[in-house]
Write an enzyme that holds these catalytic residues in place. Structure first.
Site, short mmCIF file in Angstrom:
data_model
loop_
_atom_site.label_atom_id
_atom_site.label_comp_id
_atom_site.label_asym_id
_atom_site.label_seq_id
_atom_site.Cartn_x
_atom_site.Cartn_y
_atom_site.Cartn_z
N GLU A 26 0.83 -1.20 0.00
CA GLU A 26 0.00 0.00 0.00
C GLU A 26 0.87 1.26 0.00
O GLU A 26 0.60 2.22 -0.74
CB GLU A 26 -0.90 0.04 1.24
CG GLU A 26 -1.78 -1.17 1.44
CD GLU A 26 -1.14 -2.27 2.30
OE1 GLU A 26 -1.88 -2.92 3.04
OE2 GLU A 26 0.10 -2.46 2.24
N CYS A 56 -0.38 1.11 7.64
CA CYS A 56 -0.92 1.36 6.30
C CYS A 56 -2.34 1.93 6.35
O CYS A 56 -2.71 2.75 5.51
CB CYS A 56 -0.86 0.09 5.45
SG CYS A 56 0.84 -0.30 4.95
#
Length: 186
Positions: free
Chosen positions: A86, A115
């Site tokens: 991510e 994340c």
């Protein structure tokens, strides 16, 4: 049978994960807006750094930098060579000046807490993940994840598993030539 749009982008995330240089959990991510791919990312070492996939442990098993240093799971983020998929997708978009506010994320592993914060800060709207994030302290993690997801304000945060029918259609397309003529010429 064509895959749904959600399955299509998750399939692409799965393909992106094949570029991962992490021996522990190869992960792929795709940022999408208006059915347009904005950026992709996979977990791996920063540019120029050694990759875990290029080494083996002394006993011949797959190498993991954190495990080689015998670092406890509680401190794993401080000793892992890899940036998460991510984060790499967000960084790729930033490098190329691509706006991702309001985008959807398709990722093969449910985002970790770090994340989740990055995705919320980038104002990602929807998150679809293939595999739920498991940990040794599942009850505690379930609480903070539910709390963090709520605080992040995602409009969608859900697991997305590709249907067996879609997989049955897609797998042959990956192993065969896909652009052969289907109909006889006239």
């Amino acid at each position: 049978m064509r895959p749904s749009w959600d399955e299509y982008f998750m399939l692409i995330a799965k393909l992106v994960s094949t570029r991962s240089t992490c021996n522990s959990r190869p992960t792929g991510a795709v940022l999408v807006k208006d059915r347009q791919i904005l950026a992709t990312g996979y977990n791996g070492s920063m540019p120029g750094a050694p990759h875990c996939t290029d080494q083996t442990m002394p006993d011949g098993s797959p190498y993991c930098h954190r495990r080689a240093l015998q670092v406890a799971d509680s401190d794993k983020y401080n000793f892992c060579r890899a940036s998460h998929a991510e984060a790499n997708a967000i960084a790729q978009a930033a490098r190329h000046g691509v706006a991702i506010k309001g985008a959807s994320l398709y990722v093969t592993l449910e985002p970790c807490y770090v994340c989740l914060k990055l995705l919320a800060t980038a104002q990602i709207d929807r998150v679809y993940f293939e595999l739920g994030y498991d940990s040794k302290d599942a009850d505690r993690d379930r609480y903070w994840r539910r709390q963090a997801v709520w605080e992040a304000g995602f409009s969608v945060y859900q697991q997305l598993v590709i249907s067996p029918e879609t997989l049955a259609n897609v797998v042959p397309a990956l192993s065969e030539i896909t652009s052969r003529r289907r109909l006889l010429s006239v």
